[in-house]
Design an enzyme around this catalytic site. Structure first.
Site, PDB file in Angstrom:
ATOM      1  CD  GLU A 116      -2.546   1.194   2.736  1.00  0.00           C
ATOM      2  OE1 GLU A 116      -3.505   1.957   2.869  1.00  0.00           O
ATOM      3  OE2 GLU A 116      -2.166   0.398   3.634  1.00  0.00           O
TER       4      GLU A 116
ATOM      5  CE  LYS B  81      -7.103   1.347   3.448  1.00  0.00           C
ATOM      6  NZ  LYS B  81      -5.906   1.706   4.234  1.00  0.00           N
TER       7      LYS B  81
ATOM      8  CB  CYS C 123      -4.256  -1.846   4.128  1.00  0.00           C
ATOM      9  SG  CYS C 123      -3.364  -2.158   5.691  1.00  0.00           S
TER      10      CYS C 123
ATOM     11  CB  SER D 195      22.698   3.955  28.651  1.00  0.00           C
ATOM     12  OG  SER D 195      23.447   3.418  29.724  1.00  0.00           O
TER      13      SER D 195
ATOM     14  CB  THR E   9      19.262   5.720  27.216  1.00  0.00           C
ATOM     15  OG1 THR E   9      19.316   6.628  28.319  1.00  0.00           O
ATOM     16  CG2 THR E   9      20.421   6.011  26.275  1.00  0.00           C
TER      17      THR E   9
ATOM     18  CD  GLU F  85      14.005   5.072  33.011  1.00  0.00           C
ATOM     19  OE1 GLU F  85      14.901   4.606  33.742  1.00  0.00           O
ATOM     20  OE2 GLU F  85      14.231   5.590  31.891  1.00  0.00           O
TER      21      GLU F  85
END
Length: 549
Positions: free
Chosen positions: A41, A112, A152, A304, A404, A409
């Site tokens: 696509e 589509k 799709c 890291s 990182t 977090e």
């Protein structure tokens, strides 16, 4: 019938380069005996082109390039994913389409029908759906064979497969009423972990339902936060898998749906998929953004370290520089572990101690801070000093700074905006902390034992104050990640998560952190989507709000 599957890695917006790549793949497939060739696509524009589609000049250039590419197509037809202007004067100005190219011209245009508007998809913003009753125009003839063409999402709405459907209309059902000999699907289906099993099960069920062989062609490669894993495949009329192209790699495969073809070996384990997606996503983001090199701040911690090994695999050791920025709180063990990692990987390491800079900051701030007790402010200054040094190196050396931070977090804001969040690409931002540990162990076993064992086994710490540990501020990661997965990926409220067995006060605390960190995530670098719901284009929380969950 032999169908050439052109599983390629387009660059969004690179019409000339994408056309050249498609032309070369087409010629290879024709040489291999293909009677019809099919791209993914929007292969010509790359997927997703997003707001490039708002520029009429881009849409016109894309249509012109499609015609130029069609001029090089011979007797073997090519189904080419692209865009075309909506000339009706009604609705959105563009159609998502497939051009049927043969004998030097565009012979037919298939539009589509179903335009997804969930998660990372926003196609209704740009495209007009195919007109109602367009099934007749979604059929092409190749010799004496009749082929139904879907794009799709058009193949993802079978009422007998899904408990609930996103659309009332099923283009495949309408096409199947015309008794096609084959069904093809041009797709740009981004990865989430485990998705290929769902694809193959669903597509096989469709082929079996209509007793019609089906060929699915998927895009490959990374574009912004999305990774497309390829794995194009074919099914016979009984719904049996007869071919699968390689995962995470370009491929030109000629398949005969009714015969057993090459089914590429694959590893569908969570760690293997995560690893390959991170490598491909990082490589393509760096290169498609115009960079060759990357720079990483190396702390001696596992996040890291994992980012560094991904970068080396993606870009090569000569193109990765790691920077150690020890403070007075950095342990000698973290410094030694970092240096051992760089030695194992054969990459350049630069050491820039930040103690003297910290002293200058604190001296400058001594008067306005007088009488105020030290707190996270001083910790964040350290992180922001490091962010400034890394950005300076990035600017000077034209190396993209890779952040990182992991998903855990980022979810709870255990990161410093304008500090360790600084950078151009967040490699592991959709890998939670427990996943980081699992992937690091998998990497050492399956790729190379380069991450020092001490990095994997020591308690996580930001090392911004004496004897600091992550669990001083957060629940144990196995608890935290369990709560986050239920809230973020399964959309559970506080009450529902507590009912699932988690401590009520812990859940309240964690969800409070998630709410408060929204402003940080809005300013975070893009990362690689791996889960069904990641932070990025698929996460659209308001900033100024109260969440009664």
């Amino acid at each position: 019938m032999k169908i050439g599957v052109l599983q390629l890695n387009p660059t969004v917006g690179d019409l000339t380069g994408n056309a050249a790549r498609i032309r070369a793949a087409y010629e290879e497939a024709v040489d291999g005996g293909a009677e019809l060739c099919v791209t993914s696509e929007l292969a010509l524009t790359g997927y997703p082109p997003r707001d490039l589609l708002l520029y009429a000049g881009f849409v016109e250039k894309a249509a012109e390039t499609a015609k130029e590419l069609a001029a090089s197509v011979g007797d073997v037809p090519l189904l080419l994913g692209g865009v075309v202007k909506n000339e009706t004067g009604h609705g959105k100005p563009v159609f998502n389409c497939a051009f049927l190219c043969r004998k030097g011209a565009v012979d037919q245009i298939i539009r589509k029908s179903l335009l997804p508007t969930y998660d990372v998809f926003d196609e209704a913003r740009y495209f007009e759906p195919a007109p109602a009753g367009a099934a007749d125009t979604n059929l092409i003839k190749v010799g004496d064979r009749k082929i139904g063409v879907t794009i799709c999402e058009d193949a993802w709405n079978d009422k007998d497969y899904w408990d609930t459907r996103a659309y009332t209309h099923d283009p495949l059902e309408a096409i199947a009423a015309h008794k096609p000999d084959y069904i093809v699907n041009l797709s740009a289906s981004p990865l989430f972990l485990g998705k290929q099993g769902l694809r193959e099960d669903m597509l096989g069920a469709v082929a079996r339902k209509y007793s019609t062989p089906l060929v699915y062609v998927n895009q490959m490669g990374g574009n912004d936060d999305l990774v497309f894993d390829g794995r194009s495949c074919a099914f016979d009329s009984r719904g049996q898998l007869t071919a699968r192209a390689p995962g995470f790699d370009e491929a030109v495969v000629v398949v005969d749906c009714e015969s057993r073809n090459s089914v590429a070996d694959d590893d569908f384990s969570r760690e293997a998929e995560t690893w390959r997606a991170l490598v491909v996503g990082t490589r393509d983001y760096v290169h498609k953004s115009g960079f060759e090199k990357a720079v990483i701040g190396l702390s001696g911690g596992i996040d890291s370290a994992l980012t560094a090994v991904v970068a080396v695999e993606a870009l090569g050791a000569d193109n990765v520089t790691c920077v150690l920025m020890p403070s007075p709180y950095s342990s000698q063990g973290s410094i030694d572990d970092s240096l051992q990692l760089t030695e194992n990987l054969g990459i350049e390491a630069i050491t820039l101690p930040i103690g003297p800079i910290m002293e200058q900051f604190f001296e400058t701030l001594a008067e306005p801070f007088a009488g105020l007790a030290p707190d996270t402010t001083e910790e964040n200054i350290q992180s922001r000093i490091r962010g400034n040094l890394l950005m300076a190196l990035s600017n000077k050396t034209r190396a993209l700074l890779l952040t990182t931070g992991n998903k855990s977090e980022l979810a709870v804001g255990y990161c410093t905006i304008y500090g360790d969040m600084s950078g151009g690409f967040a490699v592991i931002s959709d890998v939670d902390k427990t996943g980081v540990f699992a992937l690091s162990r998998w990497y050492n076993e399956h790729v190379g034992p380069n991450i020092p064992e001490a990095i994997i086994t020591k308690p996580p710490s930001a090392e911004l104050r004496p004897d600091q540990k992550d669990e001083d501020s957060l629940p144990p990661y196995e608890v935290l990640d369990g709560i986050l997965a239920l809230h973020i990926e399964r959309h559970m409220s506080q009450r529902e998560i507590v009912a699932a067995g988690y401590d009520a006060s812990t859940v309240e605390y964690v969800l409070g952190l998630v709410r408060f960190a929204e402003f940080k995530r809005r300013q975070a670098a893009p990362g690689i989507k791996l889960t069904p719901r990641s932070f990025g284009t698929g996460w659209r929380m308001p900033l100024a709000c109260k969440r009664d969950l």
